[in-house]
Scaffold this active site. Structure first.
Site, PDB file in Angstrom:
ATOM      1  N   GLY A 140      48.103  32.193  53.976  1.00 53.30           N
ATOM      2  CA  GLY A 140      49.016  31.142  53.529  1.00 53.30           C
ATOM      3  C   GLY A 140      49.633  31.439  52.173  1.00 53.30           C
ATOM      4  O   GLY A 140      49.939  32.586  51.833  1.00 53.30           O
ATOM      5  N   SER A 141      49.780  30.398  51.375  1.00 53.22           N
ATOM      6  CA  SER A 141      50.540  30.510  50.127  1.00 53.22           C
ATOM      7  C   SER A 141      49.924  31.429  49.088  1.00 53.22           C
ATOM      8  O   SER A 141      50.596  31.811  48.129  1.00 53.22           O
ATOM      9  CB  SER A 141      50.752  29.113  49.522  1.00 53.22           C
ATOM     10  OG  SER A 141      51.648  28.371  50.322  1.00 53.22           O
ATOM     11  N   THR A 142      48.647  31.810  49.265  1.00 56.45           N
ATOM     12  CA  THR A 142      48.075  32.775  48.327  1.00 56.45           C
ATOM     13  C   THR A 142      48.824  34.108  48.378  1.00 56.45           C
ATOM     14  O   THR A 142      48.823  34.868  47.404  1.00 56.45           O
ATOM     15  CB  THR A 142      46.586  33.023  48.628  1.00 56.45           C
ATOM     16  OG1 THR A 142      46.441  33.409  49.996  1.00 56.45           O
ATOM     17  CG2 THR A 142      45.765  31.776  48.377  1.00 56.45           C
TER      18      THR A 142
END
Length: 396
Positions: free
Chosen positions: A239-241
């Site tokens: 995801g956004s990591t």
């Protein structure tokens, strides 16, 4: 003359501060020479009563034409004393070793456990079994031509006890991580969770926490799915990591400065038949702000500026799509397809962590590389291996 072989004392596993995490303790196992048992039925009933075993199964063992059978491996002190009090001919007692984990559930998935025969079955116990395993102990079992005179001589060891391991795990940090993780899982009504702590400069794993927990002293009482070290074996979409690494690609290969701005389309951006959305609408954001506000559209725009080939190269350099090589069984490589197969929407989606999978150990290792000035370290769990005299056998 017949030989009986049992495992010698297994090596100790310490945390980084030399606190014992896994030790071997002396236990007694109960055996029998069926030829010397006068009344198998009565003997079986007497043993079954004090050992809580099935009398029929015992009677079948005691009626066998053998000079040696196990009655109960690793019996308790109370059970051993009770059998000795029975003073039954043909019953003997063999010293063995039982694995004991003094901190019960602490770092259980890291440590794993060993079985009744002293062989590691999961985790560090399994991976380093050839170092930890004690030398075999051979007993001589004597009998005459009629099968009488069962006795066992003193055990003769073919070597010494197993080597000891000193881990990178810090019991204090591990306890704090597990406590915080348990609280977070329960507060969010989650099924499970992971928490890792790493030294970015060395790759040493200071804590690797799982929830739910299990007790390796009684591992058979827990579901097998809880045994495994899911920080290494299980993968997920990061995801956004991944925006961290997309920004790193921009700085490394895209000739983009931290303050360069990108138009984020006020929350909705069409790529062919697909539309990328942001939770909060943004117009112009700098590269720093794209990471700060976690803009999907901004990450897509950054990826377009960098290009698929350089993005792929950066992700590979950070270790995605390949095993870290950490010393534990079952590590998954994750998945990162070759950039030549990416469509425009694939390229965009990977920039904010979709269409790619990684394990928790891969993710913390990659993030640690940023904290370590761009130097990617190999994660490790064992600091050194020492023999029974304290001499270093191997240092990492």
């Amino acid at each position: 003359e017949k030989s009986l072989t049992t495992s010698g004392q297994r090596g100790i596993i310490f945390d980084r501060n030399l606190s014992e995490m896994a030790v071997s303790i002396n236990v007694t196992s109960i055996a029998a020479n069926p030829v010397r048992v006068v009344n198998p039925e009565a003997t079986a009933k007497a043993l079954a009563r004090v050992l809580d075993l099935d009398a029929r199964g015992l009677q079948s063992k005691l009626a066998a034409k053998k000079s040696f059978v196990w009655i109960k491996r690793q019996s308790t002190a109370k059970e051993t004393d009770a059998v000795k009090d029975l003073d039954i001919p043909g019953i003997e007692f063999v010293t063995e070793y039982n694995r004991f984990y003094p901190h019960t559930t602490l770092a259980a998935q890291v440590l794993g456990f060993s079985g009744i025969d002293g062989a590691g079955l999961e985790g560090i116990e399994f991976y380093y079994n050839h170092y930890l395993k004690g030398a075999d102990i051979n007993y001589k079992v004597f009998k005459d031509a009629l099968g009488n005179g069962f006795s066992s001589g003193t055990g003769q060891s073919t070597g010494t006890g197993g080597h000891n391991l000193v881990l990178t795990i810090d019991n204090n940090i591990q306890y704090i991580a597990e406590s915080a993780l348990k609280e977070a899982v329960e507060e969010n009504s989650a099924l499970s969770g992971l928490a890792l702590v790493m030294n970015p400069q060395t790759g040493a794993v200071l804590a690797l926490a799982h929830y739910p927990l299990f007790n390796p002293n009684s591992y058979a009482d827990f579901e097998k799915s809880i045994w495994r070290n899911r920080a290494l074996t299980d993968t997920f979409e990061p995801g956004s990591t991944m925006k961290i690494f997309s920004a790193a690609a921009a700085l490394e290969h895209g000739k983009i400065s931290p303050n360069q701005i990108f138009f984020c389309e006020n929350g909705s951006y069409r790529i062919g038949k697909n539309v990328v959305h942001d939770i909060h609408k943004h117009a112009w954001l700098s590269l720093q702000q794209i990471v700060k506000f976690s803009s999907n559209i901004g990450a897509v725009k950054v990826g377009q500026a960098v290009g698929a080939r350089k993005l792929h190269r950066t992700y590979r350099d950070f270790g995605f799509g390949q095993k870290t090589g950490i010393e534990s069984p079952g590590e998954a490589p994750g998945s990162l397809s070759h950039y030549s197969t990416w469509s425009k929407i694939d390229t965009g989606a990977i920039c904010f962590g979709h269409g790619i999978s990684a394990s928790a150990i891969q993710l913390i290792t990659a993030v640690s590389a940023i904290a370590n000035g761009g130097n990617l370290m190999k994660p490790f769990l064992v600091r050194e291996i020492v023999d029974q005299s304290g001499n270093r056998v191997h240092i990492f």
